[in-house]
Scaffold this motif. Sequence first.
Motif, short mmCIF file in Angstrom:
data_model
loop_
_atom_site.label_atom_id
_atom_site.label_comp_id
_atom_site.label_asym_id
_atom_site.label_seq_id
_atom_site.Cartn_x
_atom_site.Cartn_y
_atom_site.Cartn_z
N TRP A 40 -10.09 15.65 34.64
CA TRP A 40 -9.48 14.64 35.52
C TRP A 40 -9.57 13.24 34.88
CZ3 TRP A 40 -10.94 10.41 38.60
CH2 TRP A 40 -10.08 10.09 39.65
N PHE A 56 -1.47 14.94 34.58
CA PHE A 56 -2.21 15.64 33.53
C PHE A 56 -1.37 15.90 32.27
CE2 PHE A 56 -6.38 17.15 35.26
CZ PHE A 56 -6.32 16.46 36.47
N GLN A 65 -2.05 15.26 40.64
CA GLN A 65 -3.03 15.22 41.74
C GLN A 65 -2.73 14.01 42.62
OE1 GLN A 65 -6.43 13.13 41.71
NE2 GLN A 65 -6.09 13.63 43.87
N ASP A 126 -2.63 18.84 45.18
CA ASP A 126 -1.92 18.79 43.90
C ASP A 126 -0.49 19.29 44.05
OD1 ASP A 126 -4.34 18.18 42.64
OD2 ASP A 126 -4.77 20.30 42.26
N GLU A 369 -9.98 13.26 43.43
CA GLU A 369 -9.54 14.66 43.56
C GLU A 369 -10.42 15.46 44.50
OE1 GLU A 369 -9.95 17.18 40.12
OE2 GLU A 369 -11.81 16.21 39.50
#
Length: 769
Positions: A40, A56, A65, A126, A369
Amino acid sequence: MTVINPILLTLILTLSGNVAVAQPPAEPLSLWYRQPAKQWVEALAIGNGRLGAMVFGGVAQERIQLNEDTLWAGGPYDPANPDALEALPKVRELIFAGRYQEAHNLVGQKMMARPLTQMPYQCVGDLLLTFPDANGVTDYRRDLNMDTAVATVVYTIDGVRYTREVFCSPVDQVIVVRLKADKPGKVTLTASMQTPQKASMTVESPNTLVMQGVNGGSGGITAALKYQARVAVTASGGRIVPGDGQVTVTDADSALLLIAAATSYKSYKDVTGDPEVLAKDAIAKAGAKSFDSLLKDHVAAHQKLFRRVMLDLGTTAAAGRPTDERIRDPNKVDDPQLAALYFQFGRYLLISSSRPGGQPANLQGLWNESMNPPWGSKYTININTEMNYWPAEPTNLGECVEPLVAMLKDLTETGARTAKVCYGAGGWVTHHNTDLWRATAPIDGPQWGMWPMGGAWLCLHLWDHYDYSRDKEYLARVYPAMKGAAPFFFDTLVEEPKHKWLVTCPSLSPENSHPFGTSVCAGPTMDMQILHDLFTNCIRAAEILGVDEDFRKQAATIRARLAPNQIGAAGQLQEWLEDWDMQAPEIHHRHVSHLYGLYPSDQIHVRTTPDLAAAARKSLEVRGDEATGWGIGWRLNLWARLHDGEHAYGILTMLLRPERTYPNMFDAHPPFQIDGNFGGTSGIAEMFLQSCAGEIELLPALPKAWPNGSVKGLRARGGFELDVHWKDSSLVNVTVRSLAGGSCRLRYGAVTQDLYLANGQSAQWDGTS
Ligand code: FUC
């Protein structure tokens, strides 16, 4: 098996003309990488102050996310402990009798909040994009362009160049994802969502994913929020097929995803909003615009803030390397642009996490997250939230303070109840943390929570926004909150027996134990300094607004009776009323609370109070340089205020180590906590320009490592904007623009220059008399 050194491989492929390795992006103010994020803290942050995402950049699967800044646990609650008031006289008696451990225990039994903890900030979940072709990838790059606030992923598979762009628009209140390929019919993907929240996933045919859920409870406080996230998928060419909890795009030329999210939160006491209406509405409005116009409006809104400040410290070959490699490199001496990048990243993060209408930047800004993040990702107001806003005024992002101002207004309401119930006092009070529900009672335990100064410290930001803008209408709006903070202290300050000074009691010097087994005490230095500022700023504001003469006199009388700054036997600035510093169990403690007087305040200054400044320096030396991310960030600002550019530069280097800066440039406490980023940005600004003690000082802490450079657009108190150029470690010239009309004194070394500028007028000075 033969192992090929990756650097050698890069060289071979590059020399053979087969450029399989991505080149740096054109925009120098970019973070960029040659591989997707696995962790993350490698993913790239985007946000519009309210909605946020971590991108990501995966090739087989993209994970985006998602966060929404009102999705916290719990619901409206009031944690004030009604037993506190009765215990208060006994607690004070024990403290003044030196029976600190007993006072601590009584505070623990009777005065702490119910529940003992506040509510955590939580994630939405997500968006996952799964791609069929993921083998044989070449020329992969992902980057975050800070100038446009767009995250991009590019790579090649089988001669097809794929591009993925992601941004979070403050104009249209959606996250936009556009996927395209340079050959027709090559975009195929499946979109789905996942979440740790209690939620259902459905598909509204033909093309919209819907996540509908409720928040979590915490500490016995019932969950009261509904939320919804929607993802609308459209494509040009190809087909869109809805499935069970997923939407698939096949053989398209490009695809466009619009993501909206909202909760039912309307205010800390009203949770009757309709997240479905809000999310649908955002998608409908954004869906009526083309990608190009969504992008254009987003970029314009971002650049309006971001482009106000430019910093040039020179660029070396190191700047051509991926960001993670630069952070890992122990030898950063030859990479001045990394400091400029870090500086601008702090500004980027503030713009992305704190915009008018949203919540203030929390311990992780906007990005989280987890359902139970470190320290709840709350608002810790014994340093962290304040540090988040340190760069706001000097780096020309005054608008970003608005969410903090709005939160303070709420705290005047909830804090008035805590003042009354727990202390029998007027005004309002907030202790060392608050949350979405504006809880104001002391939490966690006496060692950390028994500190009634959080609200008073935040009031400094109310004043500073005026002082940097000289906007009197704004001052009239926030004055009631500032004024309201004072009566709590009028009512609760007590006379300490030895000198008859007026002090806070019970309180503590944030989180640091004194030699008697607890932090709980009377009149720590920081409290006195904060109150000095609170009363002074209230008096100034009342004078400017021409109101409340009696109140001004009362504040001045009480201010004169506060305990003063004291210098201890070791030559240090005393952290407490007594000279306990050298016996304290943690002399290297991360908090440097008593140095508040040096920064962010200017009660202690090398020119106006040289003895106290020398004592503050001694305290800093005793404390040492090593600390958590934000601890280092604070030390950076302090060394800059001591006009020690070399020491400040050394501290900055420590902040930029991989131990304190993750690959995505997030600050590592560790774990991730955003305050260090913001403290770093303000500290770098303080090295070039300081606006305190009645003057604007140029290049007060310029290190040898940056002999040539310029910074444009920094702000100073009095409503001024400055561009500063230097060469061979000396000032070349400064341009000062007045945004409010008024006078200022410029200083370069021993030379000063007084100026009066009308509104809009500017002047130049070369630093000689
Ligand atoms: C204070 C600090 C910790 C951490 C936490 C969020 O308690 O002492 O280091 O930053 O806040």
